[in-house]
Design an enzyme around this catalytic site. Sequence first.
Site, PDB file in Angstrom:
ATOM      1  N   ARG A 285      18.757  22.361  -5.886  1.00  0.00           N
ATOM      2  CA  ARG A 285      19.061  21.793  -7.235  1.00  0.00           C
ATOM      3  C   ARG A 285      19.207  20.198  -7.241  1.00  0.00           C
ATOM      4  NH1 ARG A 285      21.685  26.722  -6.898  1.00  0.00           N
ATOM      5  NH2 ARG A 285      20.837  28.123  -8.226  1.00  0.00           N
ATOM      6  N   LYS A 307      10.666   8.704 -13.504  1.00  0.00           N
ATOM      7  CA  LYS A 307       9.647   9.905 -13.760  1.00  0.00           C
ATOM      8  C   LYS A 307       9.284  10.353 -12.357  1.00  0.00           C
ATOM      9  CE  LYS A 307       7.756   8.466 -18.168  1.00  0.00           C
ATOM     10  NZ  LYS A 307       6.616   8.095 -18.754  1.00  0.00           N
ATOM     11  N   GLU A 349      -1.234  -3.866 -13.754  1.00  0.00           N
ATOM     12  CA  GLU A 349      -0.023  -3.401 -14.477  1.00  0.00           C
ATOM     13  C   GLU A 349       1.122  -4.867 -14.522  1.00  0.00           C
ATOM     14  OE1 GLU A 349       0.856  -0.531 -15.625  1.00  0.00           O
ATOM     15  OE2 GLU A 349      -0.477   0.809 -14.859  1.00  0.00           O
ATOM     16  N   LYS A 387       9.746  -4.291 -16.533  1.00  0.00           N
ATOM     17  CA  LYS A 387       9.576  -2.764 -16.993  1.00  0.00           C
ATOM     18  C   LYS A 387      11.222  -2.570 -17.031  1.00  0.00           C
ATOM     19  CE  LYS A 387       8.499   1.682 -15.844  1.00  0.00           C
ATOM     20  NZ  LYS A 387       7.572   2.578 -15.288  1.00  0.00           N
ATOM     21  N   GLU A 397      11.893   7.475 -23.444  1.00  0.00           N
ATOM     22  CA  GLU A 397      10.779   7.191 -24.092  1.00  0.00           C
ATOM     23  C   GLU A 397      10.672   7.805 -25.634  1.00  0.00           C
ATOM     24  OE1 GLU A 397       7.208   7.667 -21.512  1.00  0.00           O
ATOM     25  OE2 GLU A 397       5.922   7.760 -23.165  1.00  0.00           O
ATOM     26  N   ARG A 401      10.034   2.459 -25.353  1.00  0.00           N
ATOM     27  CA  ARG A 401       9.314   2.551 -23.859  1.00  0.00           C
ATOM     28  C   ARG A 401       7.870   2.914 -24.040  1.00  0.00           C
ATOM     29  NH1 ARG A 401      11.640   5.794 -18.751  1.00  0.00           N
ATOM     30  NH2 ARG A 401       9.999   5.587 -17.232  1.00  0.00           N
ATOM     31  N   ASN A 405       2.934   1.559 -22.713  1.00  0.00           N
ATOM     32  CA  ASN A 405       1.706   2.375 -22.739  1.00  0.00           C
ATOM     33  C   ASN A 405       0.471   1.521 -23.002  1.00  0.00           C
ATOM     34  OD1 ASN A 405       2.483   4.729 -22.031  1.00  0.00           O
ATOM     35  ND2 ASN A 405       2.819   5.619 -24.199  1.00  0.00           N
ATOM     36  N   HIS A 408      -2.937   1.935 -21.957  1.00  0.00           N
ATOM     37  CA  HIS A 408      -3.184   3.150 -21.492  1.00  0.00           C
ATOM     38  C   HIS A 408      -3.882   4.276 -22.091  1.00  0.00           C
ATOM     39  CE1 HIS A 408      -0.590   1.376 -18.340  1.00  0.00           C
ATOM     40  NE2 HIS A 408      -0.559   2.471 -17.641  1.00  0.00           N
ATOM     41  N   HIS A 412      -6.450   5.588 -19.753  1.00  0.00           N
ATOM     42  CA  HIS A 412      -6.292   6.879 -19.516  1.00  0.00           C
ATOM     43  C   HIS A 412      -7.621   7.885 -19.596  1.00  0.00           C
ATOM     44  CE1 HIS A 412      -1.528   7.358 -18.764  1.00  0.00           C
ATOM     45  NE2 HIS A 412      -2.326   6.983 -17.598  1.00  0.00           N
ATOM     46  N   HIS A 424      -6.719   3.440 -11.199  1.00  0.00           N
ATOM     47  CA  HIS A 424      -5.818   3.353 -12.381  1.00  0.00           C
ATOM     48  C   HIS A 424      -5.636   1.975 -13.127  1.00  0.00           C
ATOM     49  CE1 HIS A 424      -2.469   4.697 -15.110  1.00  0.00           C
ATOM     50  NE2 HIS A 424      -1.821   3.502 -14.705  1.00  0.00           N
TER      51      HIS A 424
HETATM   52  N1  LIG Z   1       6.333   7.762 -12.162  1.00  0.00           N
HETATM   53  C1  LIG Z   1       5.818   7.052 -12.792  1.00  0.00           C
HETATM   54  O1  LIG Z   1       6.588   6.553 -13.942  1.00  0.00           O
HETATM   55  C2  LIG Z   1       4.269   6.394 -12.496  1.00  0.00           C
HETATM   56  C3  LIG Z   1       3.950   5.174 -13.114  1.00  0.00           C
HETATM   57  C4  LIG Z   1       2.619   4.797 -12.940  1.00  0.00           C
HETATM   58  C5  LIG Z   1       1.790   5.429 -12.229  1.00  0.00           C
HETATM   59  N2  LIG Z   1       2.336   6.656 -11.286  1.00  0.00           N
HETATM   60  C6  LIG Z   1       1.397   7.425 -10.489  1.00  0.00           C
HETATM   61  O2  LIG Z   1       1.382   6.643  -9.242  1.00  0.00           O
HETATM   62  C7  LIG Z   1       0.239   7.179  -8.718  1.00  0.00           C
HETATM   63  C8  LIG Z   1      -0.875   5.848  -8.245  1.00  0.00           C
HETATM   64  O3  LIG Z   1       0.058   4.991  -7.295  1.00  0.00           O
HETATM   65  P1  LIG Z   1      -0.341   3.966  -6.261  1.00  0.00           P
HETATM   66  O4  LIG Z   1      -1.394   3.080  -7.161  1.00  0.00           O
HETATM   67  O5  LIG Z   1       0.619   3.349  -5.580  1.00  0.00           O
HETATM   68  O6  LIG Z   1      -1.622   4.788  -5.441  1.00  0.00           O
HETATM   69  P2  LIG Z   1      -1.270   5.601  -4.239  1.00  0.00           P
HETATM   70  O7  LIG Z   1       0.228   6.157  -4.174  1.00  0.00           O
HETATM   71  O8  LIG Z   1      -2.217   6.780  -4.169  1.00  0.00           O
HETATM   72  O9  LIG Z   1      -1.801   4.549  -2.913  1.00  0.00           O
HETATM   73  C9  LIG Z   1      -2.778   3.984  -3.008  1.00  0.00           C
HETATM   74  C10 LIG Z   1      -3.572   3.989  -1.538  1.00  0.00           C
HETATM   75  O10 LIG Z   1      -2.954   3.214  -0.778  1.00  0.00           O
HETATM   76  C11 LIG Z   1      -2.282   3.430   0.415  1.00  0.00           C
HETATM   77  N3  LIG Z   1      -1.309   2.795   0.865  1.00  0.00           N
HETATM   78  C12 LIG Z   1      -0.067   2.594   0.091  1.00  0.00           C
HETATM   79  N4  LIG Z   1       0.794   1.591   0.606  1.00  0.00           N
HETATM   80  C13 LIG Z   1      -0.046   1.000   1.560  1.00  0.00           C
HETATM   81  C14 LIG Z   1       0.190  -0.244   2.398  1.00  0.00           C
HETATM   82  N5  LIG Z   1       1.466  -0.886   1.962  1.00  0.00           N
HETATM   83  N6  LIG Z   1      -0.608  -0.498   3.389  1.00  0.00           N
HETATM   84  C15 LIG Z   1      -1.816   0.132   3.420  1.00  0.00           C
HETATM   85  N7  LIG Z   1      -2.225   1.137   2.556  1.00  0.00           N
HETATM   86  C16 LIG Z   1      -1.292   1.511   1.669  1.00  0.00           C
HETATM   87  C17 LIG Z   1      -2.173   5.053   0.183  1.00  0.00           C
HETATM   88  O11 LIG Z   1      -2.048   5.584   1.433  1.00  0.00           O
HETATM   89  C18 LIG Z   1      -3.106   5.399  -0.794  1.00  0.00           C
HETATM   90  O12 LIG Z   1      -4.145   5.616   0.010  1.00  0.00           O
HETATM   91  C19 LIG Z   1      -0.496   7.985  -9.647  1.00  0.00           C
HETATM   92  O13 LIG Z   1      -0.233   9.343  -9.155  1.00  0.00           O
HETATM   93  C20 LIG Z   1       0.127   7.950 -10.909  1.00  0.00           C
HETATM   94  O14 LIG Z   1       0.339   8.956 -11.693  1.00  0.00           O
HETATM   95  C21 LIG Z   1       3.798   7.068 -11.738  1.00  0.00           C
END
Ligand SMILES: NC(=O)c1ccc[n+]([C@@H]2O[C@H](COP(=O)([O-])OP(=O)(O)OC[C@H]3O[C@@H](n4cnc5c(N)ncnc54)[C@H](O)[C@@H]3O)[C@@H](O)[C@H]2O)c1
Length: 520
Positions: A285, A307, A349, A387, A397, A401, A405, A408, A412, A424
């Site tokens: 929990r 999130k 971003e 942010k 949101e 907030r 977007n 986006h 998206h 992305h």
């Molecule tokens: N929670 C939220 O508010 C929110 C907001 C935006 C995006 N997201 C989510 O974030 C995800 C995308 O995240 P991302 O762009 O960080 O991609 P990711 O987490 O997939 O990382 C990208 C790649 O880089 C590698 N990597 C990470 N850090 C590294 C480092 N320091 N050195 C070498 N390799 C490294 C990872 O293994 C992966 O292969 C999506 O799933 C998206 O939905 C969430």
Amino acid sequence: MSHIFLYGPSGAGKSTIGKILANNLNLLFIDLDRVIETKTGMSIPQIMDQKGELAFRDLETVALKDALAVGHASSVTNAQDKVIALGGGALLRAENRTFVENNGKVILLMVGLDTLVERLNSHSNKRPLLAGDLREKLTSLLAKRKEHYNSFPLHLDANQTPEKLAWQIQALLGRFHLSAMGEYDVIVCQVSNLTNFPMQSPIIVTDKNIAKFHLKKVESILQASDYAARSVLVLAGEEHKNLETISRLWKCFLENGLDRKSTVIALGGGVIGDMTGFAASTYMRGIDWIAVPTTLLSMVDASLGGKTGFDLPEGKNLIGSFYPPKLVLADPSFLLTLPEREMRSGMAEVVKHGIISDPELFDLCSRGLDWVKANLEEVVKRAIAVKIKVIEEDPYEKGFRAALNLGHTVGHAVELVSKFELRHGEAIAIGMVAEAQYAERIGAAKKGLSQVIAQVLSTFGLPTSIPEEMSRKAMIRAMRVDKKKNAASIRFALPVEIGKVELVNVSNLGSVLEWIDDGP
Ligand SMILES: NC(=O)c1ccc[n+]([C@@H]2O[C@H](COP(=O)([O-])OP(=O)(O)OC[C@H]3O[C@@H](n4cnc5c(N)ncnc54)[C@H](O)[C@@H]3O)[C@@H](O)[C@H]2O)c1
């Protein structure tokens, strides 16, 4: 430990700003002159008059050292840090300067002579070194201390509202305390500071790509503080952000004996952060978790805002929770091993945050990737600040907030229709330009805005137009499906100028893409 010392001439606003800053950061505030007055039962002018400046400086040295030893039981995380307003000459003594620089950061606040005179006029009699003709005395004092004041690297112009200034200090230091959804600190600093924060029997969640470069270091930081080095490795990539991986995490938590007081550390990008946060939110929990983001996107975006979640075969992030971590620690040096494409994608971003509310950040981005790489810390801190401002105002949101977007809604759709061939950030770059073009067409933005945005994005090698071959019909379908299935209109965050966005409801999605639906 990193205390914040506010320094500068009398009248620069150290006490007023210090109180606001300490309140924002949930830290204790200490006004050193007031401490000395309380301790001696004399006012500063009385001490100066009766005991002389040397004796006053001695008292200052003792008070400074005592101040750092005081505890602050109510602070949620970094319990011992304080904001300390120093007297205008407190660091003239080399011993004091060395002491504060070894224990924190000094922010020098400066205002123009006229403002100082105006502010001090009402109570100049209380400032011992300024008795007599205030302007004359002040001019000579500032001239005498010019070199000394200029020797502090972190300067801020204090000619603005105390609230703005306090926020600027936070952005400069990369220190924030969030309270709109849970209470937690967001700190930009070296990962070696991780164990300054409370945690219990921690376990690290990461993936192989990140582990290769960074796991050993984080493990040894934990071991140096007598924690066991425990970690769970999951498969890297969005395709593994699913229930299977979440189940594996739950199982590993059980096997490692995690209980309701344990802490999980997410060491990774947005995928690791989202999944670890979700697994922590549901295990027994809900247990504590700490985000240590390692991609640019996760530092400036995904790790902030609480999130968490994972994907279903039917769509991204369809299952999730609002469950903020206990701490976000962003160490920009992790980015040095990030693949170039991920870095460029993350910059979309950052540029977006500049467009939303920080024109200076947008200008800095226009200097290109090499400049950004050489100034990662500044870029990360500024983008995080944007942010945080937005999510603190509207954590769930319900309104503003949605500004985040920007780019986006189209982005998206581009991401989805490209079957995730585009990263992305690449899709968001395309989305931001398309949405800016639309804003120009409907008169919400001045002509040329989309071009300015496209130019900065292209310096990072990011795409800026929707691929010719991409089906506009499929994109419109994707926009409708994107979490807003049944809405007659979709709310866009449109750029109005650099530093400002407006939320606009759009029902004719074809008009956004300059496309007329000619039937099935
Ligand atoms: N929670 C939220 O508010 C929110 C907001 C935006 C995006 N997201 C989510 O974030 C995800 C995308 O995240 P991302 O762009 O960080 O991609 P990711 O987490 O997939 O990382 C990208 C790649 O880089 C590698 N990597 C990470 N850090 C590294 C480092 N320091 N050195 C070498 N390799 C490294 C990872 O293994 C992966 O292969 C999506 O799933 C998206 O939905 C969430």
